[in-house]
Design a protein around this motif. Structure first.
Motif, PDB file in Angstrom:
ATOM      1  N   ILE A 190       0.867  -1.175   0.000  1.00  0.00           N
ATOM      2  CA  ILE A 190       0.000   0.000   0.000  1.00  0.00           C
ATOM      3  C   ILE A 190       0.907   1.229   0.000  1.00  0.00           C
ATOM      4  N   ILE A 191       0.682   2.121  -0.938  1.00  0.00           N
ATOM      5  CA  ILE A 191       1.527   3.307  -1.077  1.00  0.00           C
ATOM      6  C   ILE A 191       0.738   4.548  -0.681  1.00  0.00           C
ATOM      7  N   LEU A 192       1.239   5.301   0.300  1.00  0.00           N
ATOM      8  CA  LEU A 192       0.738   6.639   0.581  1.00  0.00           C
ATOM      9  C   LEU A 192       1.672   7.603  -0.140  1.00  0.00           C
ATOM     10  N   PRO A 193       1.249   8.205  -1.269  1.00  0.00           N
ATOM     11  CA  PRO A 193       2.181   8.955  -2.109  1.00  0.00           C
ATOM     12  C   PRO A 193       2.294  10.430  -1.778  1.00  0.00           C
ATOM     13  N   THR A 194       1.799  10.841  -0.631  1.00  0.00           N
ATOM     14  CA  THR A 194       1.832  12.248  -0.248  1.00  0.00           C
ATOM     15  C   THR A 194       2.165  12.349   1.236  1.00  0.00           C
ATOM     16  N   ALA A 195       2.495  13.563   1.688  1.00  0.00           N
ATOM     17  CA  ALA A 195       2.913  13.723   3.082  1.00  0.00           C
ATOM     18  C   ALA A 195       1.948  14.548   3.901  1.00  0.00           C
ATOM     19  N   SER A 196       1.312  15.550   3.296  1.00  0.00           N
ATOM     20  CA  SER A 196       0.561  16.528   4.080  1.00  0.00           C
ATOM     21  C   SER A 196      -0.936  16.297   4.076  1.00  0.00           C
ATOM     22  N   GLY A 197      -1.471  15.793   2.972  1.00  0.00           N
ATOM     23  CA  GLY A 197      -2.914  15.820   2.778  1.00  0.00           C
ATOM     24  C   GLY A 197      -3.673  14.811   3.614  1.00  0.00           C
ATOM     25  N   LEU A 198      -4.391  15.273   4.613  1.00  0.00           N
ATOM     26  CA  LEU A 198      -5.252  14.370   5.375  1.00  0.00           C
ATOM     27  C   LEU A 198      -6.314  13.741   4.500  1.00  0.00           C
ATOM     28  N   GLU A 199      -6.692  14.429   3.397  1.00  0.00           N
ATOM     29  CA  GLU A 199      -7.743  13.887   2.527  1.00  0.00           C
ATOM     30  C   GLU A 199      -7.293  12.581   1.869  1.00  0.00           C
ATOM     31  N   HIS A 200      -5.997  12.302   1.813  1.00  0.00           N
ATOM     32  CA  HIS A 200      -5.489  11.001   1.363  1.00  0.00           C
ATOM     33  C   HIS A 200      -5.060  10.153   2.552  1.00  0.00           C
ATOM     34  N   LYS A 201      -4.372  10.761   3.493  1.00  0.00           N
ATOM     35  CA  LYS A 201      -3.736  10.023   4.584  1.00  0.00           C
ATOM     36  C   LYS A 201      -4.741   9.346   5.516  1.00  0.00           C
ATOM     37  N   VAL A 202      -5.884   9.977   5.729  1.00  0.00           N
ATOM     38  CA  VAL A 202      -6.832   9.472   6.720  1.00  0.00           C
ATOM     39  C   VAL A 202      -7.389   8.097   6.350  1.00  0.00           C
ATOM     40  N   PHE A 203      -7.327   7.730   5.069  1.00  0.00           N
ATOM     41  CA  PHE A 203      -7.885   6.450   4.636  1.00  0.00           C
ATOM     42  C   PHE A 203      -6.913   5.280   4.784  1.00  0.00           C
ATOM     43  N   VAL A 204      -5.613   5.579   4.842  1.00  0.00           N
ATOM     44  CA  VAL A 204      -4.607   4.524   4.685  1.00  0.00           C
ATOM     45  C   VAL A 204      -4.608   3.546   5.854  1.00  0.00           C
ATOM     46  N   GLY A 205      -4.610   4.067   7.084  1.00  0.00           N
ATOM     47  CA  GLY A 205      -4.588   3.185   8.237  1.00  0.00           C
ATOM     48  C   GLY A 205      -5.774   2.230   8.281  1.00  0.00           C
ATOM     49  N   PRO A 206      -7.008   2.749   8.226  1.00  0.00           N
ATOM     50  CA  PRO A 206      -8.162   1.840   8.223  1.00  0.00           C
ATOM     51  C   PRO A 206      -8.158   0.868   7.046  1.00  0.00           C
ATOM     52  N   PHE A 207      -7.681   1.330   5.877  1.00  0.00           N
ATOM     53  CA  PHE A 207      -7.613   0.436   4.715  1.00  0.00           C
ATOM     54  C   PHE A 207      -6.605  -0.681   4.972  1.00  0.00           C
ATOM     55  N   ALA A 208      -5.425  -0.323   5.474  1.00  0.00           N
ATOM     56  CA  ALA A 208      -4.375  -1.316   5.699  1.00  0.00           C
ATOM     57  C   ALA A 208      -4.804  -2.368   6.706  1.00  0.00           C
ATOM     58  N   ARG A 209      -5.594  -1.979   7.682  1.00  0.00           N
ATOM     59  CA  ARG A 209      -6.019  -2.927   8.713  1.00  0.00           C
ATOM     60  C   ARG A 209      -7.017  -3.954   8.167  1.00  0.00           C
ATOM     61  N   ARG A 210      -7.621  -3.655   7.019  1.00  0.00           N
ATOM     62  CA  ARG A 210      -8.503  -4.639   6.391  1.00  0.00           C
ATOM     63  C   ARG A 210      -7.711  -5.686   5.614  1.00  0.00           C
ATOM     64  N   PHE A 211      -6.425  -5.413   5.398  1.00  0.00           N
ATOM     65  CA  PHE A 211      -5.579  -6.342   4.637  1.00  0.00           C
ATOM     66  C   PHE A 211      -4.298  -6.591   5.444  1.00  0.00           C
ATOM     67  N   PRO A 212      -4.352  -7.504   6.399  1.00  0.00           N
ATOM     68  CA  PRO A 212      -3.285  -7.662   7.400  1.00  0.00           C
ATOM     69  C   PRO A 212      -1.966  -8.182   6.851  1.00  0.00           C
ATOM     70  N   TYR A 213      -1.912  -8.633   5.596  1.00  0.00           N
ATOM     71  CA  TYR A 213      -0.651  -9.119   5.035  1.00  0.00           C
ATOM     72  C   TYR A 213       0.063  -8.027   4.227  1.00  0.00           C
ATOM     73  N   SER A 214      -0.487  -6.831   4.218  1.00  0.00           N
ATOM     74  CA  SER A 214       0.083  -5.756   3.414  1.00  0.00           C
ATOM     75  C   SER A 214       1.187  -5.016   4.163  1.00  0.00           C
ATOM     76  N   GLN A 215       2.123  -4.477   3.395  1.00  0.00           N
ATOM     77  CA  GLN A 215       3.157  -3.580   3.901  1.00  0.00           C
ATOM     78  C   GLN A 215       2.844  -2.174   3.388  1.00  0.00           C
ATOM     79  N   VAL A 216       2.908  -1.191   4.285  1.00  0.00           N
ATOM     80  CA  VAL A 216       2.565   0.186   3.940  1.00  0.00           C
ATOM     81  C   VAL A 216       3.844   0.991   3.750  1.00  0.00           C
ATOM     82  N   PHE A 217       3.917   1.697   2.633  1.00  0.00           N
ATOM     83  CA  PHE A 217       5.072   2.545   2.350  1.00  0.00           C
ATOM     84  C   PHE A 217       4.604   3.994   2.218  1.00  0.00           C
ATOM     85  N   VAL A 218       5.268   4.886   2.959  1.00  0.00           N
ATOM     86  CA  VAL A 218       4.869   6.291   2.976  1.00  0.00           C
ATOM     87  C   VAL A 218       6.054   7.156   2.541  1.00  0.00           C
ATOM     88  N   THR A 219       5.758   8.377   2.119  1.00  0.00           N
ATOM     89  CA  THR A 219       6.817   9.310   1.783  1.00  0.00           C
ATOM     90  C   THR A 219       7.519   9.764   3.055  1.00  0.00           C
TER      91      THR A 219
END
Length: 392
Positions: free
Chosen positions: A91-120
Motif C-alpha cells: 500500500i503506497i501513501l504517495p503524499t505527506a501533508s494531505g489528510l484527505e489522502h492520509k486518513v484512509f490509509v490506516g483503516p484500509f491497511a487494517r482490512r488487509f493484514p498481510y500488506s506492507q505500507v510505504f509512505v513518503t
C-alpha cells in the motif's frame, strides 16, 4: 444497496462532502492488470473525484496506490480482485501533508493484514499534525519508502521518483510511480486533465451538479445531460481557481432575501442560501481551463508549491519524463489520461521562465485573470509570514 455498505465513520477527521456516506466505482483500465476506484469529495457541493489505483503484481498479489475510504462496498470490490489475483501486498501513501489522502490509509491497511505500507518521508498533516499511529497506521507494517527505487521490494515491476519540497512549516511530497509492464504512470496531485463531461462517479448522485447549474437560488433546474455538464464545468472552475473571474459577488442581503423566496429551503439545499452568480462569459473560462483536454499543473501548486524550488521540480519532472509510459492516472479529475513523457514534461514548462511565468503550460496558458485570487492570496500569506517567498 444497504446504507451500511457506504458508511465511512471516520469522516469527522476530514469533514468533506459526502461525509459519512460514500459510493465507490471500480473501473478496469488495463485488462486484468490495473483498476481505478473512484469516490467523490468536496466543499459546498464542489465535488471532484478522489481516486485509488490497484495494480496486479506479476508474481501474484496487488499493489494499492493512494487508498480511498474503505467502506464495505469499496472493500468488497477490492476483495473480488484479491480472490482472483492474491492478497494486497503493498500500500503506497504517495503524499505527506494531505489528510484527505492520509486518513484512509490506516483503516484500509487494517482490512488487509498481510500488506506492507510505504509512505513518503517527512510526514506531517494540516491543520493538526497527527502522528501516523493516531491515524490507524499499523506500526510494524509501515515503512518510509526507500530513497532508491531499486531497494523497494516491488522494484522488479515498478520504478518511482519522490518529489520533496521543504515548505518551512511542512513538506510537499509526491511519489510518481511507474508500472513498467503496462507503461502506466501513477501520480497524486502534480498534473491533471479536466474532462468536459462530469465523471461517472459524480453522476451517481447528480444533486451537486444540478445545484451549481443554477443561476440563482430561485431557479429549479431539470435533471438533464446538459445541466449536469453545466454544473460540472462550474464545479471545475471552483475547484481549480477557488474564485474564478467569471464568478461575481452576491451581497449578503440579496442572498438572504433570495433564500427566503427559494423553492427549496431544506438543509440539503443550505436552506435556500446560494451566494453565487456567474457572468455570461463563464463558459469561456472553462474552455480555457480545459484547453482541449491538455495536461497541466493546477494553479495552486504553481503558486504556492512548485515555484518554491523550480529547479528541483524540473529535475524530478525530467527524471519522470525519461520513463516509457503511455497513460497517466492521477488521483483527481480525469483518468486514465493518454499522455506521453514529453506531454508530461511540457506541463512543467511554466517553471522555465525567469522569473517563472505562473499559471501557464506551454503554448496554452491559463488566463491570469482567473488566477488573480490565488496570486493575491499568496502575496498576503507571504506578507504575514504564513508562507515563504520562492527560494530560487
Amino acid at each position: 444497496m444497504p446504507p451500511g455498505d457506504l458508511s465511512w465513520r471516520f469522516w469527522p477527521a476530514v469533514p468533506l462532502y459526502p461525509y459519512g456516506r460514500r459510493r465507490t466505482l471500480r473501473k478496469e483500465v488495463v485488462k486484468d492488470t490495473i483498476w481505478t476506484f473512484d469516490q467523490v469529495q468536496g466543499i459546498l457541493y464542489a465535488v471532484v473525484p478522489i481516486r485509488m489505483t490497484v495494480v496486479r503484481l506479476d508474481k501474484g498479489g496487488l499493489l494499492v496506490y493512494a487508498p480511498v475510504a474503505p467502506t464495505k462496498e469499496c472493500i468488497r470490490l477490492v476483495q473480488e480482485l484479491v480472490d482472483k489475483h492474491g492478497e494486497v501486498k503493498y500500500i503506497i501513501l504517495p503524499t505527506a501533508s494531505g489528510l484527505e489522502h492520509k486518513v484512509f490509509v490506516g483503516p484500509f491497511a487494517r482490512r488487509f493484514p498481510y500488506s506492507q505500507v510505504f509512505v513518503t518521508p517527512n510526514q506531517w498533516s494540516f491543520p493538526v499534525n497527527l502522528p501516523l499511529s493516531w491515524l490507524g497506521f499499523p506500526t510494524k507494517r509501515t515503512h518510509v519508502i526507500p530513497e532508491n527505487s531499486a531497494d523497494a521490494p516491488f522494484a522488479d515491476e515498478f520504478d518511482y521518483e519522490v518529489l520533496s519540497i521543504n515548505l518551512g512549516r511542512g513538506s510537499f511530497e509526491e511519489i510518481a510511480l511507474l508500472h513498467k509492464r503496462s507503461r502506466t504512470l501513477l501520480v497524486t496531485d502534480s498534473v491533471l486533465v479536466v474532462p468536459e463531461d462530469p465523471p461517472a462517479i459524480a453522476q451517481v448522485d447528480p444533486y451537486p451538479l444540478l445545484f451549481h447549474a443554477r443561476e440563482s437560488g430561485l431557479e429549479v433546474v431539470e435533471d438533464t445531460e446538459a445541466m449536469r455538464r453545466k454544473g460540472w464545468q462550474r464545479i471545475s472552475l471552483f475547484a481549480i481557481y477557488f474564485r474564478p473571474s467569471a464568478l461575481e459577488k452576491v451581497g449578503m442581503g440579496e442572498a438572504l432575501r433570495n433564500a427566503l423566496k427559494a423553492p427549496e429551503r431544506s438543509r440539503k439545499a443550505y436552506f435556500g442560501f446560494f451566494p453565487f452568480k456567474w457572468n455570461p462569459d463563464w463558459k469561456r473560462s472553462f474552455d480555457a481551463l480545459r484547453g482541449g483536454g491538455r495536461l497541466f499543473v493546477a494553479p495552486i501548486l504553481q503558486t504556492f508549491i512548485f515555484n518554491q524550488t523550480p529547479r528541483k521540480v524540473l529535475e524530478w519532472a525530467n527524471k519522470v519524463a525519461r520513463w516509457n509510459f503511455e497513460r497517466i492516472i492521477p488521483c483527481h479529475f480525469d483518468a486514465p489520461i493518454k499522455a506521453s513523457p514529453s506531454e508530461f514534461r511540457q506541463a512543467f514548462a511554466f517553471l522555465e521562465k525567469n522569473p517563472p511565468q505562473l499559471f501557464g503550460s506551454g503554448s496554452q496558458p491559463l488566463p491570469k485573470k482567473d488566477c488573480e485570487f490565488l496570486s493575491e492570496l499568496e502575496e498576503n500569506l507571504t506578507k504575514r509570514g504564513i508562507t515563504s517567498p520562492p527560494k530560487e
